[in-house]
Design an enzyme around this catalytic site. Structure first.
Site, short mmCIF file in Angstrom:
data_model
loop_
_atom_site.label_atom_id
_atom_site.label_comp_id
_atom_site.label_asym_id
_atom_site.label_seq_id
_atom_site.Cartn_x
_atom_site.Cartn_y
_atom_site.Cartn_z
N HIS A 70 -42.43 135.76 82.35
CA HIS A 70 -42.18 135.88 80.91
C HIS A 70 -43.42 135.51 80.09
O HIS A 70 -44.15 134.57 80.44
CB HIS A 70 -40.98 135.03 80.49
CG HIS A 70 -39.68 135.63 80.94
ND1 HIS A 70 -38.52 134.90 81.07
CD2 HIS A 70 -39.36 136.90 81.30
CE1 HIS A 70 -37.54 135.70 81.48
NE2 HIS A 70 -38.03 136.92 81.63
N HIS B 48 -43.00 132.09 86.45
CA HIS B 48 -42.37 133.42 86.35
C HIS B 48 -43.09 134.23 85.28
O HIS B 48 -43.93 133.70 84.54
CB HIS B 48 -40.87 133.31 86.11
CG HIS B 48 -40.48 132.75 84.77
ND1 HIS B 48 -40.74 131.46 84.40
CD2 HIS B 48 -39.85 133.32 83.71
CE1 HIS B 48 -40.28 131.26 83.17
NE2 HIS B 48 -39.74 132.38 82.73
N HIS C 10 -38.80 123.91 78.42
CA HIS C 10 -38.32 124.06 77.04
C HIS C 10 -37.62 122.79 76.60
O HIS C 10 -37.00 122.09 77.41
CB HIS C 10 -37.33 125.23 76.90
CG HIS C 10 -37.97 126.58 76.95
ND1 HIS C 10 -38.53 127.18 75.85
CD2 HIS C 10 -38.12 127.45 77.98
CE1 HIS C 10 -39.00 128.37 76.19
NE2 HIS C 10 -38.77 128.56 77.48
N ASP D 204 -38.16 128.00 83.96
CA ASP D 204 -36.93 128.20 83.19
C ASP D 204 -35.70 128.24 84.09
O ASP D 204 -34.72 128.91 83.78
CB ASP D 204 -37.01 129.52 82.40
CG ASP D 204 -37.90 129.40 81.17
OD1 ASP D 204 -38.34 128.29 80.85
OD2 ASP D 204 -38.15 130.45 80.53
N HIS E 60 -33.07 133.15 86.79
CA HIS E 60 -33.60 133.47 85.45
C HIS E 60 -34.42 134.77 85.55
O HIS E 60 -34.23 135.70 84.77
CB HIS E 60 -34.46 132.30 84.99
CG HIS E 60 -35.11 132.49 83.66
ND1 HIS E 60 -34.41 132.55 82.48
CD2 HIS E 60 -36.43 132.65 83.32
CE1 HIS E 60 -35.27 132.73 81.47
NE2 HIS E 60 -36.49 132.79 81.96
N ASP F 236 -43.94 133.97 77.34
CA ASP F 236 -44.15 132.62 76.80
C ASP F 236 -44.60 131.64 77.89
O ASP F 236 -44.85 130.46 77.61
CB ASP F 236 -42.89 132.11 76.06
CG ASP F 236 -41.68 132.00 76.96
OD1 ASP F 236 -41.49 132.86 77.84
OD2 ASP F 236 -40.90 131.03 76.78
N HIS F 237 -44.73 132.13 79.12
CA HIS F 237 -45.25 131.31 80.23
C HIS F 237 -46.59 131.83 80.76
O HIS F 237 -47.27 131.13 81.50
CB HIS F 237 -44.23 131.28 81.38
CG HIS F 237 -42.95 130.62 80.98
ND1 HIS F 237 -42.55 129.40 81.47
CD2 HIS F 237 -41.99 131.00 80.10
CE1 HIS F 237 -41.39 129.06 80.90
NE2 HIS F 237 -41.04 130.02 80.07
ZN LIG Z 1 -38.40 132.69 81.05
#
Ligand SMILES: [Zn+2]
Length: 272
Positions: free
Chosen positions: A60, A58, A184, A146, A119, A62-63
């Site tokens: 985001h 996805h 995570h 996530d 998410h 941090d990915h």
């Molecule tokens: Zn995420």
């Protein structure tokens, strides 16, 4: 060429609590959700691995934040970047939809694509089934971003509780032995909440001790498995009486469906 090599899957820790998963055969490597290029580069260098593909679940940061830097670092803008078709992913070359499949030559592994909104709206997961094509793995594997965490699920930033419920239901139908590679390390805080919902779940009490012991020595609590999550994850157990009753008590109303139960416990966890 016949080979007996088994694929290895290792977590590359990043930021405070992210895991970037690296799938490799000792020579070629895929990384899943590389939010931080430097952590990936130092891992690949240390193990003398060549990056041959990037899988994204996805959008985001941090990915996805490390994608472009990784492509530049390997000087090969032809490294395929797989990602959800409906999200804006930097450097994505291969857009994926539900029902799609990908066959990667090195390391040799095939995935089926599952759309799992909740998410984010376009979130996808990568499932590697046990088939002739996946002769180098001994258990099915799921890279779920996530969406699903050990004893928890992702926050609903874009999707609805009904979508998340359907996405988790989709996971629940995968083979029980499927290893689940979450992105995570949220397990201990998820467990505190799970025990609020189901204080008498014996599997949860056992798992809490095991997870605390793992974290005490600095080890990841993941991968988990579908079978384990069906025992200890309230978000995967919305149709269980104990979880529904806890949600009804928390909300003060009768809840007719698993999606309603998920809506209540997700909002409860957001305040927890
Ligand atoms: Zn995420």
């Amino acid at each position: 060429m016949v080979t007996n090599t088994t694929l290895e899957v290792w977590p590359i820790p990043a930021f405070d609590d992210n895991y970037i998963w690296c799938i490799h055969d000792g020579l070629s490597a895929l990384v899943v959700d590389p939010g931080d290029a430097l952590q990936v580069l130092s891992y690949l260098r240390e193990k003398s691995l060549l990056l041959t593909g990037i899988l994204i679940t996805h959008h985001h940061a941090d990915h996805t934040g490390g994608i472009l830097q990784l492509l530049v670092a390997f000087g090969d803008l032809n490294i395929p970047v797989y990602g959800p078709a409906s999200e804006n992913i930097p450097g994505r070359t291969i857009p994926l939809l539900e029902g799609g499949s990908i066959d990667i030559a090195a390391p040799k592994i095939s995935f089926e694509v599952l759309e799992v909104p909740g998410h984010t709206l376009g979130h996808i997961a990568y499932f590697a089934p046990l088939t002739r094509l996946n002769a180098l793995i001994d258990r099915p594997m799921l890279f779920c971003g996530d969406t699903l965490f050990a004893s928890g699920c992702g926050r609903l930033f874009e999707g609805t509780p009904t979508q998340m419920h359907q996405s988790l239901q989709k996971f629940s139908k995968l083979p029980a032995e499927t290893l689940v590679y979450c992105t995570h390390e949220y397990t201990l805080s998820n467990l505190r909440f799970a025990l609020e919902v189901e204080p008498n779940n014996p599997d949860l009490l056992v798992w809490k001790k095991e997870a605390e012991a793992l974290r005490f020595i600095g080890k990841p609590t993941v991968p988990t498995s579908i079978a384990q999550e069906l025992r200890v994850n309230p978000f995967m157990r919305c149709d269980q009486d104990a979880v529904r009753q806890a949600a009804e008590k928390a909300s003060g109303q009768a809840l007719k469906s698993g999606a309603h139960v998920l809506a209540v416990i997700r909002a409860w966890k957001d305040r927890f």
